[in-house]
Design an enzyme around this catalytic site. Sequence first.
Site, mmCIF file in Angstrom:
data_model
loop_
_atom_site.group_PDB
_atom_site.id
_atom_site.type_symbol
_atom_site.label_atom_id
_atom_site.label_comp_id
_atom_site.label_asym_id
_atom_site.label_seq_id
_atom_site.Cartn_x
_atom_site.Cartn_y
_atom_site.Cartn_z
ATOM 1 C CD GLU A 126 29.414 19.739 -11.600
ATOM 2 O OE1 GLU A 126 28.565 19.920 -12.493
ATOM 3 O OE2 GLU A 126 30.573 19.355 -11.833
ATOM 4 N NE ARG B 226 33.557 9.500 -28.019
ATOM 5 C CZ ARG B 226 32.969 9.955 -26.922
ATOM 6 N NH1 ARG B 226 33.381 9.549 -25.726
ATOM 7 N NH2 ARG B 226 31.970 10.819 -26.996
HETATM 8 C C1 MV4 Z 1 25.399 19.862 -16.240
HETATM 9 C C2 MV4 Z 1 24.285 20.638 -16.637
HETATM 10 C C3 MV4 Z 1 23.970 21.740 -15.875
HETATM 11 N N1 MV4 Z 1 24.698 22.054 -14.777
HETATM 12 N N2 MV4 Z 1 26.103 20.222 -15.130
HETATM 13 C C4 MV4 Z 1 24.746 16.307 -19.315
HETATM 14 C C5 MV4 Z 1 25.679 15.228 -19.734
HETATM 15 C C6 MV4 Z 1 26.937 15.405 -18.983
HETATM 16 N N3 MV4 Z 1 28.066 15.322 -19.852
HETATM 17 C C7 MV4 Z 1 26.825 16.729 -18.315
HETATM 18 N N4 MV4 Z 1 25.501 17.218 -18.554
HETATM 19 C C8 MV4 Z 1 25.064 18.371 -17.978
HETATM 20 N N5 MV4 Z 1 25.777 18.780 -16.902
HETATM 21 C C9 MV4 Z 1 25.731 21.286 -14.431
HETATM 22 N N6 MV4 Z 1 26.423 21.595 -13.321
HETATM 23 C C10 MV4 Z 1 23.580 20.251 -17.757
HETATM 24 C C11 MV4 Z 1 23.952 19.105 -18.428
HETATM 25 C C12 MV4 Z 1 23.128 18.787 -19.558
HETATM 26 C C13 MV4 Z 1 23.619 18.788 -20.844
HETATM 27 C C14 MV4 Z 1 24.954 19.040 -21.124
HETATM 28 C C15 MV4 Z 1 25.416 19.035 -22.400
HETATM 29 C C16 MV4 Z 1 24.551 18.773 -23.446
HETATM 30 C C17 MV4 Z 1 23.253 18.519 -23.210
HETATM 31 C C18 MV4 Z 1 22.764 18.518 -21.914
HETATM 32 C C19 MV4 Z 1 21.423 18.248 -21.693
HETATM 33 C C20 MV4 Z 1 20.948 18.243 -20.422
HETATM 34 C C21 MV4 Z 1 21.801 18.495 -19.355
#
Ligand code: MV4
Length: 496
Positions: free
Chosen positions: A201, A293
């Site tokens: 992504e 959940r």
């Molecule tokens: C991402 C992102 C940036 N770009 N996807 C982290 C856990 C998972 N549920 C998805 N996550 C992320 N996906 C893209 N394309 C950044 C994160 C992410 C993040 C997301 C939510 C809360 C905290 C986070 C901390 C670091 C990275």
Amino acid sequence: MKINKLLVANRGEIALRVMRTAREMGIATVAVYSEADRLSPHVKYADEAVCLGPPPSNQSYLLGDKIIAESLRLGVDAIHPGYGFLSENAVFAKAVTDAGLIFVGPGTHAIEVMGSKLAAKDAVKDYDIPMVPGIDRAVTDPKEATEIAAKIGFPILIKASAGGGGKGMRIVENPDELEEQMQRAVSEATSAFGDGSVFIEKYITSPRHIEIQVLADNHGNVVHLFERECSIQRRHQKVVEEAPSVILTPELRARMGKSATDVARACGYSGAGTVEFLVDANLDYYFLEMNTRLQVEHPVTELITGIDLVRQQILVAENKPLEFTQDDLKIDGHALELRVYAEDPNNNFLPSVGNLQTYRPPRGHGIRVDDGFEEGMDIPIFYDPMIAKLVTYGENREEAIRRMQRAIHDYEITGVATTLPFGQFVLQHEAFVSGKFDTHFVKKYFSPEKNNGNEEEAKVAALLATQILNQAKPMNTKTNSSESKKSKWKQRKTIF
Ligand code: MV4
């Protein structure tokens, strides 16, 4: 399909939380516990309790077959899984229903689909749901990956399809690193999840993490209960959650709400679920995944909507319709949740297990504490070290923040180190108070020195925060007209 007896397949605060609502609904409760939790409040609270085995989770709380066997022996009608443990285990959910019991949660299909990020993307593709630019199938060939990445544009993020909580994620800044990072991601995913599928992504560099609570019944009704702002996290562990989010306009909220209910429709969802989104600096949002959940942070939604989510879960499980429609729902006030962990913020958040020598939670108007411990108890090393969820409610964000600052001050815990001082650091930080933060907040601003008051920068940030609070206009109060004088005194819906 009336549920007369409910077994709660969980421990601690969430087991208590579920049993309280069950009691209000006239439902008898059965607790399960490990040998480490023999004296826990959730065991005492239940009408009956069953010991599952030794402390480790795989010898107690994860023993699905034993939990089902005990349920049948005790004449239980339904099993509520709480969060963690067996809550998103499709095999367990199916075994529960195959045994003729009710699983308080979505159907097996929804759990399975949302358990795989690639399957989730596939399930929602016929709906108009914004997705992060990227590829919607597994890639294994580094050459192919390089071509895809070139199209998307760097930085990119490699994600494991079976991943969760940030596991198996790799940021790639430029093409030279791609092959190596991909090999690492695949082997990490293979060993962690037994599934090496990864996809690519666009990396959204400074997003906010915003999730929408949904409820669906078995009669075609799907509603959303607005958002929770969950950007304040540390290493994918949430620290502070709030509702509503300061960055959402009513228009964006409605669009994200529609997308969230569409995700629920796309997988035939039933019960309470949460749809996760990233929101970028332009306020563009992207669907990430759905959690099938009840979430840890559900209380903030309960406080701003007045809806008991566990009650709705149970009604839906009984095949009853939801008690309200989308038009009945509105946001009233503001809620914050601080997760209080037995971890030492001065020592890299190492678990600080031990005895709760003093344990006095704060009290008073606008405060809800969901906990599962009592003074004098030991905090076991075998499970998540969360002691409590400290939740505050106010008519507006400023009031909820001030109340949280007061509640943290009033919370008395000795015997173990806790994240309460870290919480106070966040709640007093200018970036938090002003609402200008993203998922990098903790990494960007926190170090133990700053939290110990001997760093100038932290003092300045706290001073700025106080100034912002003191200048803040109450958001919900009209500024002119005689109504504002009246509204100050008018009777408000009782929330607590
Ligand atoms: C991402 C992102 C940036 N770009 N996807 C982290 C856990 C998972 N549920 C998805 N996550 C992320 N996906 C893209 N394309 C950044 C994160 C992410 C993040 C997301 C939510 C809360 C905290 C986070 C901390 C670091 C990275």
